[in-house]
Design a protein around this motif. Structure first.
Motif, short mmCIF file in Angstrom:
data_model
loop_
_atom_site.label_atom_id
_atom_site.label_comp_id
_atom_site.label_asym_id
_atom_site.label_seq_id
_atom_site.Cartn_x
_atom_site.Cartn_y
_atom_site.Cartn_z
N LEU A 150 61.76 -62.94 1.74
CA LEU A 150 60.42 -62.38 1.53
C LEU A 150 59.49 -62.78 2.68
O LEU A 150 58.63 -62.00 3.10
N GLY A 151 59.69 -63.99 3.18
CA GLY A 151 58.91 -64.44 4.35
C GLY A 151 59.19 -63.54 5.53
O GLY A 151 58.28 -63.11 6.25
N THR A 152 60.46 -63.22 5.76
CA THR A 152 60.85 -62.33 6.86
C THR A 152 60.23 -60.95 6.66
O THR A 152 59.72 -60.33 7.60
N LEU A 153 60.28 -60.51 5.38
CA LEU A 153 59.69 -59.20 5.06
C LEU A 153 58.20 -59.21 5.40
O LEU A 153 57.67 -58.26 6.02
N LYS A 155 56.14 -66.75 -9.86
CA LYS A 155 55.13 -67.03 -8.83
C LYS A 155 55.81 -67.14 -7.48
O LYS A 155 55.29 -66.70 -6.46
N ARG A 156 56.96 -67.74 -7.50
CA ARG A 156 57.67 -67.93 -6.23
C ARG A 156 58.28 -66.62 -5.74
O ARG A 156 58.40 -66.40 -4.55
N ILE A 157 58.72 -65.80 -6.73
CA ILE A 157 59.38 -64.56 -6.31
C ILE A 157 58.37 -63.42 -6.14
O ILE A 157 58.30 -62.78 -5.10
N SER A 158 57.55 -63.27 -7.21
CA SER A 158 56.66 -62.11 -7.14
C SER A 158 55.41 -62.43 -6.32
O SER A 158 54.76 -61.51 -5.82
N GLY A 159 55.05 -63.69 -6.17
CA GLY A 159 53.85 -64.05 -5.39
C GLY A 159 53.85 -63.41 -4.02
O GLY A 159 52.92 -62.66 -3.68
N LEU A 173 54.14 -66.68 2.31
CA LEU A 173 54.18 -67.74 1.30
C LEU A 173 55.52 -68.46 1.26
O LEU A 173 55.62 -69.55 0.74
N THR A 174 56.58 -67.79 1.71
CA THR A 174 57.90 -68.43 1.65
C THR A 174 58.61 -68.25 2.99
O THR A 174 58.18 -67.44 3.81
N GLN A 175 59.70 -69.00 3.13
CA GLN A 175 60.45 -68.93 4.38
C GLN A 175 61.75 -68.14 4.19
O GLN A 175 62.60 -68.14 5.06
N ASP A 176 61.89 -67.54 3.02
CA ASP A 176 63.14 -66.83 2.74
C ASP A 176 63.05 -65.37 3.20
O ASP A 176 62.25 -65.04 4.07
#
Ligand code: ADP
Length: 718
Positions: free
Chosen positions: A213-216, A179-183, A208-211
């Motif tokens: 994926l967030g940048t993406l 959920k954290r990665i694929s969400g 959803l995240t600040q990592d």
């Protein structure tokens, strides 16, 4: 897409579970291997220790072939767990003793071996029984490995349980982690899918995240913002292009239509959806009025082309279009698209065609009229003459075009003719002039020339049409006529002069018999009054009245004749003085019989004393005469200046004159009421007119019935 989403989730799960299984399996396997090898090692060491002890103990019974003793020693092995079989072989290799006694001897190896090994789930070990370094027998030991296998099985069970637990844990963990990665990835993918499906660039992916994926997600959203701006700019541009009334079409190099605006639909009839993707020339059945290759050659060379084409609308109607093409090259410099802007000029073409036909008809007509004819542009430059112009002047268009016509004009009149023509050109008013034009024989002839402006629907002059009508014959007959008229007028004047002289002498001569008649009538009345009865006296009175009237008439005719005949000299006459003298000598113009007001000072005029006296006396006499019964005539005399002339007014309060009679009253005998009512001969105003004319003046009247009359005379100022 759902499958893909699943596959991301599943893959994450699978990876975690697999990693867990691999780790656990490897760990368990390592443990098992270690367990087996350490078990084996221990067992081997244990067996060799036991074997050494037993071998040491059985040496003696073996040497002494004491089976019983040897069996007892072997029986000690019963305390050894897993001991399946044991035996002692003699030095010949025959079984000396064995244990347990229940063991079937056949199951023992027939010959002793050496070393240890595992066979059929048991560990087999041969230990040599030595005596002073010599082998006196061999000890055989077979220990079951069942314990080890049981232990391994327990291990296996534990590993399986741990594995299952781990898989369940990994699954649960992977669900949380995925959920954290694929969400965020799925949210991104869903946003991208919506954008693609709806072409709605206002959609944003949730962060959803600040990592990474967030940048993406941020980058993806930024990309959408830019795309949205770009798209709205393009939409705006497309909307603007749609506003154009011209057809705007973009075609690729293969002639396929890729853009089609609203104007194109209006002009050609096809909707955008019907046109896009079609081959333009096939759709519009383009007809090139010149080789098609030329168009593309120009387009490739210059990057643009413009001209007129015939195309066919959806409803089958052929239309003329004015078209402009612009070539758009790709980044590699190769031709990519062609931007086309078409404008329907069918109506214009029809109008031009009609105009051309009209012009041809008009020229044919113009060539056949008897006049010389021509047309000019709005500035007066002639661009067309009819055939008759060239036939008459013997010139060519090259000589005559523009203002070349001046060459056939009379030089002394040219400046005046040109000035007048230019003035009319400027004002846009019909022009007319008469002048001479030189023919090819060198002779000048007279022409009446006329021109009128031709205007367009907006009222602007587009050309002038002019004609020259040969009036030489008329001109000559006019001159002849004028000559004849003046000759006859002279003759007539002579005759009138003679007649006037005759009437003067007749009138003059008539006065003496008239006076005789008057005298004798008076004598009869006075001397024979007593013998004449009333009727005779009445008749006598009538004779007297008639002769008085005849005398008056003769006097007026004489006065008229005097005014009409002979030369006169004009002098300065002071009107103030003249009118003052007349008033003094006429009691009927004085109070209480009449009131005459003179607005002094009256100016001096150029006139003839006697004529003026006659005029003023007549006008004042009439003003005093034509009044309502019992009313005192009131007359006003005043003057007004008219430049070099003077107008003298004689205004009365009399009965007035119907304007219908204005022309008549200045004629001889031009009475309105007959002589009975007011008396008079009807010659007075005729004398006034004649006299005023002879003094180079004018006479006139303003009046209405019942409103008094205002007679005037105009004379030159002295
Ligand atoms: P007459 O001898 O009748 O006066 P005139 O030639 O003087 O003849 O005038 C012609 C006619 O003009 C007159 O008969 C009269 O009808 C009309 N007339 C002239 N002067 C006046 C005036 N001041 N007011 C009204 N009528 C006039």
């Amino acid at each position: 897409m759902a499958n893909r989403q699943d596959s991301i989730k599943n893959r994450i799960r699978a990876v975690m579970v697999l990693a867990c299984v691999i780790v656990l399996t490897a760990t368990a396997a390592a443990f098992a291997i270690y367990e087996v090898s350490s078990f084996k090692g221990e067992l081997t060491r244990h067996l060799s220790t036991i074997g050494a002890v037993i071998a040491d103990n059985v040496r003696t019974p073996l040497s002494f072939e004491n089976e019983e003793n040897a069996e007892e020693i072997l029986a000690a092995l019963k305390a050894e767990p897993g001991m399946e079989a044991s035996a002692v072989y003699d030095k010949e290799g025959n079984v000396f003793v064995f244990y347990p006694p229940s063991l079937q001897k056949d199951l023992l190896p027939t010959h002793p071996g050496s070393g240890s090994w595992i066979q059929d789930g048991s560990m087999i070990s041969f230990v040599s029984v030595l005596q002073e370094g010599k082998t006196v027998g061999t000890l055989y030991l077979r220990v079951s490995l069942k314990a080890m296998y049981e232990r391994l099985a327990r291990y296996g069970t534990i590993v399986a349980v741990v594995l299952c637990g781990s898989i369940a844990g990994a699954f649960a963990l992977s669900t949380v982690l995925q959920k954290r990665i694929s969400g965020p990835i799925l949210a991104l993918s869903q946003a991208a899918q919506k954008v693609a499906e709806r072409a709605d660039y206002s959609i944003r992916a949730p962060k959803l995240t600040q990592d990474e994926l967030g940048t993406l997600t941020d980058n993806f959203n930024q990309m959408l913002v830019e795309t949205q701006e770009h798209h709205s700019r393009l939409t705006e541009q497309a909307r603007l292009l749609d506003l154009s009334n011209d057809a705007i079409i973009v075609r690729e190099t293969n002639d396929r239509i890729v853009y089609w605006n609203r104007g194109a639909t209006e002009i050609y009839g096809w909707a955008k959806e019907e046109a896009v993707g079609k081959v333009k020339e096939e759709l519009l059945k383009t007809e090139y009025p010149f080789p098609r290759a030329q168009v593309f050659e120009t387009l490739n060379r210059e990057g643009r082309w413009q001209g007129e084409l015939v195309q066919t609308r959806k409803d089958g109607a052929r239309i003329h279009v004015s078209t402009r093409w612009a070539l758009d090259r790709g980044p590699d410099g190769k031709p990519a698209n062609v931007l086309i802007s078409d404008n329907d000029i069918t109506e214009q073409k029809k109008a031009e065609e009609a105009l051309r036909e009209n012009e041809q008809r008009f020229r044919a007509l113009g060539d056949n009229i008897p006049q010389l004819a021509w047309m000019t542009d709005p500035s007066g430059g002639i661009f067309w003459y009819n055939k008759r112009w060239y036939d008459y002047t013997g010139t060519t268009f090259e000589e005559m075009k523009g203002w070349g016509w001046s060459k056939v004009h009379q030089p002394n009149r040219l400046a005046a003719v040109t000035a007048k023509w230019k003035e009319h050109l400027k004002r846009g008013e019909n022009w007319e002039d008469t002048f001479q034009l030189r023919g090819k024989d060198g002779q000048f002839r007279w022409f009446l020339s006329r021109a009128f402006p031709i205007r367009n629907s907006q009222g602007h002059i587009v050309r002038w049409f002019g004609t020259n009508t040969d009036i030489t014959e008329q001109k000559m007959s006019e001159e002849q006529l004028e000559r004849m008229v003046s000759e006859r007028t002279l003759k007539l004047q002579d005759t009138i002069g003679e007649l006037e002289a005759f009437s003067y002498s007749v009138s003059h001569d008539m006065r003496s018999p008239l006076r005789a008649m008057q005298g004798y009538a008076k004598a009869l009345q006075e001397d024979y009054k007593v013998v004449l009865d009333e009727t005779a006296q009445n008749y006598l009175q009538r004779i007297q009245n008639a002769s008085n009237r005849l005398d008056l008439l003769i006097q007026d005719v004489l006065a008229y004749s005097k005014v009409a005949k002979g030369e006169i000299d004009l002098h300065r006459v002071d009107l103030d003085r003249l009118i003052g003298e007349i008033l003094l000598s006429h009691p009927e113009l004085q109070l209480p019989r009449a009131e005459v007001i003179v607005e002094k000072p009256l100016p001096a005029v150029l006139g003839h004393e006697a004529y003026l006296t006659q005029c003023v006396t007549n006008l004042l006499g009439n003003a005093a005469k034509f009044v309502r019964t019992g009313e005192i005539p009131r007359i006003c005399i005043r003057a007004e200046e008219l430049g070099q002339k003077v107008r003298v007014w004689f205004e009365d309060n009399g009965i007035g004159i119907d304007p219908a009679h204005f022309g008549r009253i200045f004629e001889i005998f031009g009475q309105v009421y007959g002589e009975k009512k007011f008396g008079g001969t009807g010659i007075g105003l005729a004398i006034v007119r004649k006299a005023v004319h002879r003094m180079n003046g004018e006479v006139g009247v303003e009046s209405e019935v019942g409103q008094g009359s205002r007679f005037w005379i105009v004379l030159e100022k002295a």
